[in-house]
Scaffold this motif. Sequence first.
Motif, PDB file in Angstrom:
ATOM      1  N   MET A   1     -18.815 -10.407  22.292  1.00 22.06           N
ATOM      2  CA  MET A   1     -19.706 -11.413  22.873  1.00 22.06           C
ATOM      3  C   MET A   1     -19.356 -11.655  24.393  1.00 22.06           C
ATOM      4  SD  MET A   1     -19.088 -15.505  21.499  1.00 22.06           S
ATOM      5  CE  MET A   1     -19.700 -15.304  20.204  1.00 22.06           C
ATOM      6  N   GLU A   2     -20.551 -11.923  25.073  1.00 17.39           N
ATOM      7  CA  GLU A   2     -20.182 -12.072  26.742  1.00 17.39           C
ATOM      8  C   GLU A   2     -19.281 -13.001  26.742  1.00 17.39           C
ATOM      9  OE1 GLU A   2     -23.440 -12.914  30.424  1.00 17.39           O
ATOM     10  OE2 GLU A   2     -24.112 -12.485  28.422  1.00 17.39           O
ATOM     11  N   ARG A   3     -18.685 -13.075  27.801  1.00 17.16           N
ATOM     12  CA  ARG A   3     -17.672 -14.299  28.391  1.00 17.16           C
ATOM     13  C   ARG A   3     -18.530 -15.431  28.966  1.00 17.16           C
ATOM     14  NH1 ARG A   3     -12.620 -12.615  31.769  1.00 17.16           N
ATOM     15  NH2 ARG A   3     -11.624 -14.503  30.652  1.00 17.16           N
ATOM     16  N   ARG A   4     -18.243 -16.381  28.431  1.00 13.61           N
ATOM     17  CA  ARG A   4     -18.894 -17.635  29.212  1.00 13.61           C
ATOM     18  C   ARG A   4     -18.006 -18.450  30.204  1.00 13.61           C
ATOM     19  NH1 ARG A   4     -20.532 -17.318  23.795  1.00 13.61           N
ATOM     20  NH2 ARG A   4     -22.688 -18.036  23.348  1.00 13.61           N
ATOM     21  N   LYS A   5     -18.691 -18.736  31.387  1.00 16.61           N
ATOM     22  CA  LYS A   5     -17.997 -19.426  32.167  1.00 16.61           C
ATOM     23  C   LYS A   5     -17.544 -20.948  31.832  1.00 16.61           C
ATOM     24  CE  LYS A   5     -19.922 -16.915  36.387  1.00 16.61           C
ATOM     25  NZ  LYS A   5     -18.625 -16.307  36.268  1.00 16.61           N
ATOM     26  N   VAL A   6     -16.428 -21.322  32.156  1.00 13.56           N
ATOM     27  CA  VAL A   6     -15.808 -22.576  31.554  1.00 13.56           C
ATOM     28  C   VAL A   6     -15.151 -23.278  32.530  1.00 13.56           C
ATOM     29  CG1 VAL A   6     -15.766 -21.853  29.280  1.00 13.56           C
ATOM     30  CG2 VAL A   6     -13.684 -22.075  30.609  1.00 13.56           C
ATOM     31  N   GLY A   7     -15.289 -24.882  32.490  1.00 14.46           N
ATOM     32  CA  GLY A   7     -14.392 -25.445  33.503  1.00 14.46           C
ATOM     33  C   GLY A   7     -13.224 -26.278  32.779  1.00 14.46           C
ATOM     34  N   ILE A   8     -12.341 -26.932  33.446  1.00 14.95           N
ATOM     35  CA  ILE A   8     -11.328 -27.589  32.935  1.00 14.95           C
ATOM     36  C   ILE A   8     -11.114 -29.098  33.868  1.00 14.95           C
ATOM     37  CG2 ILE A   8      -8.767 -27.774  32.417  1.00 14.95           C
ATOM     38  CD1 ILE A   8      -8.742 -24.676  32.298  1.00 14.95           C
ATOM     39  N   LEU A   9     -11.179 -29.957  33.055  1.00 19.75           N
ATOM     40  CA  LEU A   9     -11.267 -31.342  33.705  1.00 19.75           C
ATOM     41  C   LEU A   9     -10.126 -31.889  33.358  1.00 19.75           C
ATOM     42  CD1 LEU A   9     -12.972 -33.532  35.260  1.00 19.75           C
ATOM     43  CD2 LEU A   9     -13.925 -34.211  32.836  1.00 19.75           C
ATOM     44  N   GLY A  10      -9.008 -32.140  34.382  1.00 17.59           N
ATOM     45  CA  GLY A  10      -7.853 -32.656  34.123  1.00 17.59           C
ATOM     46  C   GLY A  10      -6.922 -31.426  34.241  1.00 17.59           C
ATOM     47  N   ALA A  11      -7.258 -30.756  34.999  1.00 22.17           N
ATOM     48  CA  ALA A  11      -6.475 -29.036  34.820  1.00 22.17           C
ATOM     49  C   ALA A  11      -5.069 -29.311  35.339  1.00 22.17           C
ATOM     50  CB  ALA A  11      -7.385 -28.152  35.764  1.00 22.17           C
ATOM     51  N   THR A  12      -4.653 -30.174  36.091  1.00 25.33           N
ATOM     52  CA  THR A  12      -3.231 -30.055  36.658  1.00 25.33           C
ATOM     53  C   THR A  12      -2.358 -30.630  35.725  1.00 25.33           C
ATOM     54  OG1 THR A  12      -3.658 -32.282  37.829  1.00 25.33           O
ATOM     55  CG2 THR A  12      -3.887 -30.155  39.058  1.00 25.33           C
ATOM     56  N   GLY A  13      -2.581 -31.446  34.658  1.00 25.12           N
ATOM     57  CA  GLY A  13      -1.637 -32.063  33.614  1.00 25.12           C
ATOM     58  C   GLY A  13      -1.074 -31.076  32.687  1.00 25.12           C
ATOM     59  N   MET A  14      -0.277 -31.347  31.746  1.00 20.04           N
ATOM     60  CA  MET A  14       0.315 -30.516  30.997  1.00 20.04           C
ATOM     61  C   MET A  14      -0.841 -29.935  29.908  1.00 20.04           C
ATOM     62  SD  MET A  14       3.540 -30.366  31.723  1.00 20.04           S
ATOM     63  CE  MET A  14       3.941 -29.552  30.373  1.00 20.04           C
ATOM     64  N   VAL A  15      -1.472 -30.688  29.584  1.00 18.56           N
ATOM     65  CA  VAL A  15      -2.505 -29.960  28.648  1.00 18.56           C
ATOM     66  C   VAL A  15      -3.566 -29.137  29.483  1.00 18.56           C
ATOM     67  CG1 VAL A  15      -4.446 -30.597  27.051  1.00 18.56           C
ATOM     68  CG2 VAL A  15      -2.447 -32.034  26.939  1.00 18.56           C
TER      69      VAL A  15
END
Length: 369
Positions: A1-15
């Motif tokens: 499967m081709e890798r899909r670009k993703v984003g992370i919102l709230g990236a600096t917290g523990m989760v």
Amino acid sequence: MERRKVGILGATGMVGQRFIQLLSNHPWFEIAWLAASDRSAGKTYGDACRWKLDTPLPKHIAAMTMQPNVPEGTVGELPKIIFAALDADIARELEPKFAAVGCAVISNSSAFRMTPDVPLVVPEVNADHLALIEAQASRRENGGKGGYIVTNPNCSAIGLVMALKPLEERFGIESLFVSTMQAVSGAGYPGVPSLDIMGNVVPFIKNEEEKMQEEVGKLLGRLDGRKIEMLDAKVSAHCNRVPVEDGHTECVSIKLRKKATREEILAAWNEFLPLQGQHLPTAPSQPVEYDDGVDRPQPRLDKMRGNGMAATVGRLRECSLLDWKFVVLSHNTIRGAAGAAVLNAEVLALLGKLDKLDVAVTPAVAVMA
């Protein structure tokens, strides 16, 4: 499967950090966008984040520039897939904005878990509930190509429903009592002050008991067209914070609608393989593992079973008040948070629900100093 670009919102917290740890070498997804609070925008991730996990922060992630936490203003293309690790009040404001512009928002927040047209999903338990995304206005208003929100449950509910699902399928559940011993990492960072938790048990976690009782009903409920018929069972929860770093332990007593022997219950857990053959990178090969040790499961010894994605059950014995009682353990920030959302995204990818998203945001142009 081709890798899909993703984003992370709230990236600096523990989760958010767990998301980075789990996605950095993921075969299907590639981290291309990071955002947190307004004060983080424009900084590198390494400068904006206090990395707290036991694996090194990847250098290429540390060098990434933090983006604004709204769809507009992003430098470069906004990914179609957004993993969200936000406090509920912030999620209530921001997540619909990303869904409205066409993103698939895979959320760990509690903000929309009980919204009727938002799926609350543990793939091994109720993957069929993902059909609810087609009822969301942001999806329908763009000819079935619009964005949507999918949520995973509270960290204490996930391990519990994984242990309950095979019992509900075979025997039915009439009533349930659960008392939790929840790790401090569930409170985020810096979390509970050390002088409040060391050598102590705190018998209160805000809104936790209510979340467990409501979410179990929706997770084990039945999809009827475009609505969920809640599980018809009584659920009572006591939630406690204990001085454990990672891993939620839960003591469960259960009354079944159909009588079952010990051997039948153990068989239900051992034969529970709902995702077998689907080859999802994050899914555990055995979602529920039974340990027959007299003092198991324990967070220190068992939290990383299935790479932190399995639920470990032990101490099955007869209950003098209900029918049976047992202990269940799950890793609260992997299976109970980031890992649960990643697994939801993998199922969405397998179903083709990440393929035809139409993201309508004009990217901002980077201004060179």
